[in-house]
Design an enzyme around this catalytic site. Structure first.
Site, short mmCIF file in Angstrom:
data_model
loop_
_atom_site.label_atom_id
_atom_site.label_comp_id
_atom_site.label_asym_id
_atom_site.label_seq_id
_atom_site.Cartn_x
_atom_site.Cartn_y
_atom_site.Cartn_z
N SER A 134 14.89 -19.69 31.99
CA SER A 134 13.99 -18.19 31.72
C SER A 134 13.38 -18.38 32.73
O SER A 134 13.22 -19.66 33.94
CB SER A 134 13.08 -18.23 30.85
OG SER A 134 11.91 -17.49 30.92
N TYR A 147 6.23 -22.60 25.50
CA TYR A 147 7.60 -21.91 25.79
C TYR A 147 8.25 -22.74 26.92
O TYR A 147 8.99 -22.87 27.72
CB TYR A 147 7.61 -20.49 25.52
CG TYR A 147 8.91 -19.60 26.26
CD1 TYR A 147 9.96 -19.81 24.99
CD2 TYR A 147 8.66 -19.13 26.87
CE1 TYR A 147 11.18 -19.73 25.84
CE2 TYR A 147 10.05 -18.45 27.10
CZ TYR A 147 11.21 -18.57 26.92
OH TYR A 147 12.69 -18.47 26.87
N1 NAP Z 1 14.64 -12.08 25.55
C1 NAP Z 1 14.23 -12.89 26.62
O1 NAP Z 1 13.27 -12.42 27.05
C2 NAP Z 1 14.40 -14.08 27.02
C3 NAP Z 1 14.30 -14.37 28.43
C4 NAP Z 1 14.78 -15.33 29.01
C5 NAP Z 1 15.72 -16.67 28.40
N2 NAP Z 1 15.72 -16.52 27.17
C6 NAP Z 1 16.07 -17.52 26.86
O2 NAP Z 1 17.69 -16.73 26.03
C7 NAP Z 1 18.01 -17.80 25.21
C8 NAP Z 1 18.57 -16.86 24.02
O3 NAP Z 1 17.40 -15.96 23.79
P1 NAP Z 1 17.62 -14.44 23.03
O4 NAP Z 1 16.67 -13.37 23.23
O5 NAP Z 1 19.18 -14.04 22.88
O6 NAP Z 1 16.70 -14.56 21.31
P2 NAP Z 1 17.41 -14.55 20.14
O7 NAP Z 1 18.84 -13.33 19.73
O8 NAP Z 1 16.58 -14.86 18.96
O9 NAP Z 1 18.62 -15.40 19.90
C9 NAP Z 1 18.53 -16.49 19.08
C10 NAP Z 1 18.97 -17.47 19.23
O10 NAP Z 1 19.45 -18.92 19.29
C11 NAP Z 1 19.38 -19.41 18.26
N3 NAP Z 1 19.03 -20.73 17.52
C12 NAP Z 1 17.28 -20.88 17.26
N4 NAP Z 1 16.77 -21.89 16.90
C13 NAP Z 1 18.28 -22.49 16.75
C14 NAP Z 1 18.40 -24.32 16.50
N5 NAP Z 1 17.66 -24.64 15.95
N6 NAP Z 1 20.19 -23.99 16.25
C15 NAP Z 1 20.94 -23.40 16.32
N7 NAP Z 1 20.47 -22.01 16.87
C16 NAP Z 1 19.92 -21.93 16.87
C17 NAP Z 1 19.35 -18.42 16.63
O11 NAP Z 1 20.53 -18.74 16.19
P3 NAP Z 1 20.17 -18.52 14.51
O12 NAP Z 1 18.36 -18.32 14.26
O13 NAP Z 1 21.14 -18.33 13.33
O14 NAP Z 1 20.11 -20.40 14.52
C18 NAP Z 1 19.99 -16.72 18.06
O15 NAP Z 1 21.61 -17.24 17.67
C19 NAP Z 1 16.60 -18.34 24.17
O16 NAP Z 1 16.90 -20.19 25.04
C20 NAP Z 1 15.62 -17.51 25.21
O17 NAP Z 1 14.64 -18.89 25.68
C21 NAP Z 1 15.04 -14.70 26.44
#
Ligand code: NAP
Length: 248
Positions: A134, A147
């Site tokens: 990120s 975070y």
């Molecule tokens: N959205 C943003 O603005 C942004 C920006 C930069 C980086 N990111 C990064 O991108 C990644 C994905 O995030 P997203 O934005 O797609 O959010 P999201 O839609 O909330 O997806 C998060 C995913 O992580 C999984 N997860 C969470 N805890 C877990 C665990 N203990 N074991 C296995 N799976 C787990 C969730 O699945 P389950 O709940 O089904 O387990 C879900 O599939 C993260 O690493 C986040 O930090 C996001």
């Protein structure tokens, strides 16, 4: 020839947002994708839509579950994407249970996945290990201490793995997005949909497909090319603390 045809890929956090989009993009590019996360219903629905895919129900915080899920698989590509944040309170007002969950998922989760999947790829002399970091791993913003600490650690893990595995044939990439519209904010604000929606108001945020496109680009380069780091911003975002919103 399509560099991704028939490659076996593991995507963690495939039940939502960026991970789901990566699973879709890799399938489209010819990969067979192992869809890993905790929510069975969402993974099964996605698996039904993605030919060649399968479900791996697991919590990345559990090293034994991660190891069991990949046992016997000859993976070519791993995307360590699962992650989350809770709240924007300063540390002194936040709960130790929540910051433990963030650090355990975002940091130890990536280590658990690396530990379980790298030996096979190293033995076969090829593979890609992609972390979804990120911009929070490059800059710190108010209310983001835990975070940002976790994503700075992800960046250190990416750099450390590259150093430890140089010459192995395994490539390492970190894709570090700015603001992406997903359920991330809904989770961060503990289910408060109005607050989550407000994060993206008046902004053309990145989409999960934009991030998936960057991953697909990196892993489809010829073997002698290792795309190390990709930083993706929404055009309206200049830093983690500088964002312009339309007045609509
Ligand atoms: N959205 C943003 O603005 C942004 C920006 C930069 C980086 N990111 C990064 O991108 C990644 C994905 O995030 P997203 O934005 O797609 O959010 P999201 O839609 O909330 O997806 C998060 C995913 O992580 C999984 N997860 C969470 N805890 C877990 C665990 N203990 N074991 C296995 N799976 C787990 C969730 O699945 P389950 O709940 O089904 O387990 C879900 O599939 C993260 O690493 C986040 O930090 C996001």
């Amino acid at each position: 020839m399509n560099a991704l045809q028939d490659r076996l890929a593991l995507v963690t956090g495939a039940s939502s947002g960026i991970g789901e989009a990566i699973a879709r993009a890799l399938t489209e590019a010819g990969c067979r994708v192992v869809l890993a996360a905790r929510r069975r219903d969402r993974l099964e629905a996605l698996a039904a839509a993605l030919p060649g895919s399968r479900v791996a129900l697991l919590d990345v915080r559990d090293p034994a579950a991660v190891a069991a899920a990949v046992d016997g698989l000859e993976l070519d590509l791993v995307v360590a994407n699962a992650g989350l944040a809770y709240g924007t309170e300063p540390v002194q007002q936040s709960s130790p249970e929540e910051f433990a969950e963030v650090l355990d998922t975002n940091v130890k989760g990536v280590l658990n996945v690396a530990r379980a999947t790298l030996p096979g790829m190293i033995e076969r002399g090829r593979g890609d290990f992609v972390t979804i970091g990120s911009v929070a791993g490059r800059q710190v913003y108010p209310g983001g201490t835990v975070y940002c600490a976790s994503k700075h650690a992800v960046r250190a893990i990416y750099e450390g793995l590259r150093l430890d595995c140089v010459g192995s044939g395994v490539r390492f990439t970190t894709v570090d997005p700015g603001m992406v519209e997903t359920d991330f904010s809904l989770v961060r604000f503990r289910g408060d949909a109005d607050r989550a929606k407000a994060v993206y108001a008046g902004v053309d945020a990145l989409t999960p497909a934009d991030v998936a496109d960057a991953v697909r680009y990196a892993v489809s380069r010829p073997p002698h090319v290792n795309v190390g780091e990709i930083v993706l911003w929404a055009s309206a975002q200049a830093s983690t603390t500088s964002l312009t919103r339309r007045a609509d």
